[in-house]
Design a protein around this motif. Structure first.
Motif, PDB file in Angstrom:
ATOM      1  N   PHE A  29      26.859  50.844  52.891  1.00  0.00           N
ATOM      2  CA  PHE A  29      28.061  51.050  53.315  1.00  0.00           C
ATOM      3  C   PHE A  29      27.629  51.065  54.945  1.00  0.00           C
ATOM      4  N   SER A  32      28.882  54.065  55.685  1.00  0.00           N
ATOM      5  CA  SER A  32      28.899  55.671  54.365  1.00  0.00           C
ATOM      6  C   SER A  32      28.887  56.651  55.179  1.00  0.00           C
ATOM      7  N   PRO A  56      33.979  61.371  43.097  1.00  0.00           N
ATOM      8  CA  PRO A  56      35.294  60.358  42.249  1.00  0.00           C
ATOM      9  C   PRO A  56      34.995  59.353  43.082  1.00  0.00           C
ATOM     10  N   GLY A  59      30.786  55.164  45.787  1.00  0.00           N
ATOM     11  CA  GLY A  59      30.584  53.876  46.981  1.00  0.00           C
ATOM     12  C   GLY A  59      28.901  53.974  46.790  1.00  0.00           C
ATOM     13  N   THR A  60      27.931  53.921  47.023  1.00  0.00           N
ATOM     14  CA  THR A  60      27.056  53.154  47.482  1.00  0.00           C
ATOM     15  C   THR A  60      25.951  54.949  47.092  1.00  0.00           C
ATOM     16  N   THR A  62      25.467  58.241  48.829  1.00  0.00           N
ATOM     17  CA  THR A  62      25.402  59.230  49.528  1.00  0.00           C
ATOM     18  C   THR A  62      25.815  60.424  49.260  1.00  0.00           C
ATOM     19  N   GLU A  78      32.482  55.167  40.604  1.00  0.00           N
ATOM     20  CA  GLU A  78      32.747  53.761  41.131  1.00  0.00           C
ATOM     21  C   GLU A  78      33.470  53.111  40.648  1.00  0.00           C
ATOM     22  N   ALA A  79      34.471  52.680  41.033  1.00  0.00           N
ATOM     23  CA  ALA A  79      35.042  51.160  40.132  1.00  0.00           C
ATOM     24  C   ALA A  79      34.543  50.046  40.724  1.00  0.00           C
ATOM     25  N   GLY A 228      34.174  53.010  36.292  1.00  0.00           N
ATOM     26  CA  GLY A 228      34.989  53.361  35.834  1.00  0.00           C
ATOM     27  C   GLY A 228      36.180  54.452  37.522  1.00  0.00           C
ATOM     28  N   ASP A 229      37.280  54.109  37.394  1.00  0.00           N
ATOM     29  CA  ASP A 229      38.647  54.761  38.026  1.00  0.00           C
ATOM     30  C   ASP A 229      38.763  56.212  38.236  1.00  0.00           C
ATOM     31  N   SER A 230      38.923  56.631  38.956  1.00  0.00           N
ATOM     32  CA  SER A 230      39.007  57.491  39.578  1.00  0.00           C
ATOM     33  C   SER A 230      40.618  58.601  39.499  1.00  0.00           C
ATOM     34  N   SER A 248      34.594  60.500  49.339  1.00  0.00           N
ATOM     35  CA  SER A 248      34.795  59.732  50.199  1.00  0.00           C
ATOM     36  C   SER A 248      35.818  58.751  50.034  1.00  0.00           C
ATOM     37  N   TYR A 257      37.529  46.264  49.648  1.00  0.00           N
ATOM     38  CA  TYR A 257      35.937  46.649  49.902  1.00  0.00           C
ATOM     39  C   TYR A 257      35.270  45.470  49.112  1.00  0.00           C
ATOM     40  N   ASN A 283      41.198  48.191  39.489  1.00  0.00           N
ATOM     41  CA  ASN A 283      40.826  49.451  39.586  1.00  0.00           C
ATOM     42  C   ASN A 283      40.628  49.984  40.603  1.00  0.00           C
ATOM     43  N   PHE A 284      40.406  50.201  41.374  1.00  0.00           N
ATOM     44  CA  PHE A 284      41.105  49.775  42.659  1.00  0.00           C
ATOM     45  C   PHE A 284      41.745  51.419  43.369  1.00  0.00           C
ATOM     46  N   LEU A 285      41.718  52.412  43.870  1.00  0.00           N
ATOM     47  CA  LEU A 285      43.320  52.751  44.622  1.00  0.00           C
ATOM     48  C   LEU A 285      43.416  51.470  45.567  1.00  0.00           C
TER      49      LEU A 285
HETATM   50  C1  LIG Z   1      35.080  54.552  51.646  1.00  0.00           C
HETATM   51  S1  LIG Z   1      34.062  54.431  50.216  1.00  0.00           S
HETATM   52  C2  LIG Z   1      33.027  56.084  49.724  1.00  0.00           C
HETATM   53  C3  LIG Z   1      31.971  55.433  50.418  1.00  0.00           C
HETATM   54  C4  LIG Z   1      30.467  56.509  50.011  1.00  0.00           C
HETATM   55  N1  LIG Z   1      30.537  58.179  50.250  1.00  0.00           N
HETATM   56  C5  LIG Z   1      28.769  56.028  49.960  1.00  0.00           C
HETATM   57  O1  LIG Z   1      28.598  57.075  50.608  1.00  0.00           O
HETATM   58  O2  LIG Z   1      29.002  55.107  50.230  1.00  0.00           O
HETATM   59  C6  LIG Z   1      34.722  54.775  49.059  1.00  0.00           C
HETATM   60  C7  LIG Z   1      34.723  53.245  47.181  1.00  0.00           C
HETATM   61  O3  LIG Z   1      35.917  54.567  46.483  1.00  0.00           O
HETATM   62  C8  LIG Z   1      35.371  53.243  45.234  1.00  0.00           C
HETATM   63  N2  LIG Z   1      36.861  53.262  44.773  1.00  0.00           N
HETATM   64  C9  LIG Z   1      38.291  52.485  45.954  1.00  0.00           C
HETATM   65  N3  LIG Z   1      39.213  52.971  43.785  1.00  0.00           N
HETATM   66  C10 LIG Z   1      38.539  53.470  42.935  1.00  0.00           C
HETATM   67  C11 LIG Z   1      38.485  54.056  41.966  1.00  0.00           C
HETATM   68  N4  LIG Z   1      40.380  54.242  41.726  1.00  0.00           N
HETATM   69  N5  LIG Z   1      37.648  55.186  41.639  1.00  0.00           N
HETATM   70  C12 LIG Z   1      36.910  54.689  41.720  1.00  0.00           C
HETATM   71  N6  LIG Z   1      36.290  54.342  42.921  1.00  0.00           N
HETATM   72  C13 LIG Z   1      36.954  53.700  43.406  1.00  0.00           C
HETATM   73  C14 LIG Z   1      35.471  51.564  46.218  1.00  0.00           C
HETATM   74  O4  LIG Z   1      34.769  50.941  45.661  1.00  0.00           O
HETATM   75  C15 LIG Z   1      34.680  52.386  47.961  1.00  0.00           C
HETATM   76  O5  LIG Z   1      32.999  51.961  47.469  1.00  0.00           O
END
Ligand SMILES: C[S@@+](CC[C@H](N)C(=O)[O-])C[C@H]1O[C@@H](n2cnc3c(N)ncnc32)[C@H](O)[C@@H]1O
Length: 424
Positions: A29, A32, A56, A59-60, A62, A78-79, A228-230, A248, A257, A283-285
């Motif tokens: 991203f 990121s 938890p 994302g990509t 990192t 990752e969701a 999945g969903d954290s 993050s 996203y 499934n996203f927060l």
């Molecule tokens: C700020 S980004 C993280 C970027 C990451 N640090 C990287 O290196 O790319 C937040 C990530 O959380 C994911 N996300 C959102 N809700 C989520 C959930 N309930 N469970 C797991 N992942 C989730 C989003 O799809 C997004 O990829």
């Protein structure tokens, strides 16, 4: 102790250093967090060589890639399915490089022939694709070429399909599309037309092979990503197994996203229709008004949190004062309740997975997207974590950015926590 790299210039802080590009740069991203942040946290935590790091909201990947480079085991959640695939490919280093190269060359030859055959046929991409992607995000001919290449990857890609698709995902976004990120996704006025899709993809595959060779000694360090969903799907992780969390999560800031990754999600077949899209977003927060659904009840997790409730009340009061009546504006206060409720739920579900004394770093940003009312994300999260028995170790500023709305400085903080089993 203050966060070690805080004193560096803003550009230095955000930058993916040249020497860090291997693997991290396969698909990433725009915003990121950088690998040097992970190194800094790992140093600060003074982890034993056997430690397992969890991200938890990975994302990509990192955190996972950097942990693996440093020799630590890691798990991610990752969701978003396309992001999950790319993160998984980025940590799967035990591959037969000779075979990857050989197969990719064959795929390239077949794809070039197939693209040539279709050259003079004016094909519009499928209606479902056009309905889902952002308008003008990619030239139709280039979409068709990507789809041809993809079908050949799927036919001949053997065990390496995800590797090849990750190479494609990166260039769909950064080389073939008209997308620009600022940081929100938009469409650039300058449109791309003449791009050599197959050559670009093949070169990327070769670069990725070089990266694998570079890190061959750590290829067997265990690392995995759960789709999945954290907030409620941590059951795949063994109880009492996590030494550190570096993550993050999204912030409550209207960033969607699913929109930022829409093009590669649709072209690579992860989202085929509106229902798929809805399932992914479900499934996203909850962090923006475009992913709020009937029946959402994460707010029940912070019902007794006065600070969050007062913030939500202040946003709703401001809306009424300003006479704002759009459907989205009416949801602003709800995003705040659902966001912090979701984070509370996540921190609650996480506890049994943590070892006694586990150390955590949550990188979160302050916001002012809702009628300019400041949302002090790390401060509110600190409070929620404390109520759940975590010990707050500190909170350092990672970087600041200027709010596009208020022109005020907004902090992105690292909230450091510790989990001591049995502490109330
Ligand atoms: C700020 S980004 C993280 C970027 C990451 N640090 C990287 O290196 O790319 C937040 C990530 O959380 C994911 N996300 C959102 N809700 C989520 C959930 N309930 N469970 C797991 N992942 C989730 C989003 O799809 C997004 O990829």
């Amino acid at each position: 102790m203050s966060y070690v790299i805080q004193k560096k210039s803003k550009i230095e802080l955000n930058r993916l250093y040249e020497e860090d590009k291997s693997i991290h740069d396969w698909y990433r991203f725009v915003l990121s967090y950088p690998p040097h942040l992970i190194r800094s946290c790992i140093n600060k935590f003074n982890l034993s060589p056997q430690a397992t790091v969890l991200d938890p909201f990975c994302g990509t990947g990192t955190t996972l890639v950097e942990a693996k480079k440093l020799g630590y085991k890691s798990i991610g959640v990752e969701a978003n399915p396309v992001v999950h695939m790319c993160a998984s490919a980025k940590i799967n280093w035990d591959l037969n490089i000779y075979k990857i190269k050989k197969i990719s060359q064959h795929i390239a030859i077949v794809a070039i022939e197939e693209i040539e055959k279709n050259k003079n046929i004016l094909n519009y991409p499928n209606e479902h694709i056009l309905k889902l992607i952002i308008k003008d995000s990619m030239n139709f001919d280039l979409i068709n070429q990507v789809l041809i290449l993809l079908s050949i990857i799927e036919k001949y890609g053997d065990n390496y399909c995800d590797f090849y698709k990750t190479a494609l995902a990166k260039h769909i976004v950064f080389s073939f599309s008209n997308l620009k990120f600022g940081p929100e996704v938009g469409v650039s006025k300058k449109k791309k037309e003449n791009v050599n899709i197959v050559k670009t993809w093949l070169e990327q595959v070769m670069l990725m092979c070089d990266d694998l060779i570079l890190h061959i000694k750590n290829k067997n360090i265990s690392s995995s990503v759960i789709l999945g969903d954290s907030r409620n799907q941590l059951s795949f992780i063994k109880n009492n197994s996590i030494d550190a969390v570096i993550t993050s999560p999204p912030y409550p800031n209207e960033k969607d996203y699913s929109r930022a990754t829409r093009l590669e999600s649709v072209l690579l077949g992860f989202i085929k229709n509106k229902e798929n899209l809805r399932d992914v977003k479900h499934n996203f927060l909850r962090s923006n008004t475009r992913n709020i659904y009937k029946g959402d009840d994460d707010f029940t997790w912070i019902e007794d949190n006065i600070d969050v409730r007062e913030l939500a009340d202040a946003i709703e009061k401001k809306r009424i004062e300003l006479g704002k009546t759009s459907g989205f504006e009416k949801l602003y206060y709800k995003v705040v309740l659902l966001y912090f409720g979701g984070m509370a739920k996540h921190l609650y579900e996480l506890r049994p997975k943590l070892k006694n004394g586990a150390q955590l770093a949550y990188v979160v940003g302050d916001q002012a997207s809702y009628f300019r009312i400041p949302i002090k994300t790390s401060k509110l999260l600190k409070n929620i974590a404390e109520n759940l028995g975590y010990r707050v170790v500190g909170c350092d500023v990672f970087r600041t950015r200027l709010s596009t709305i208020t022109k005020e400085k907004l902090n992105e903080d690292i909230l450091f926590l510790e989990y001591v089993n049995g502490r109330q």
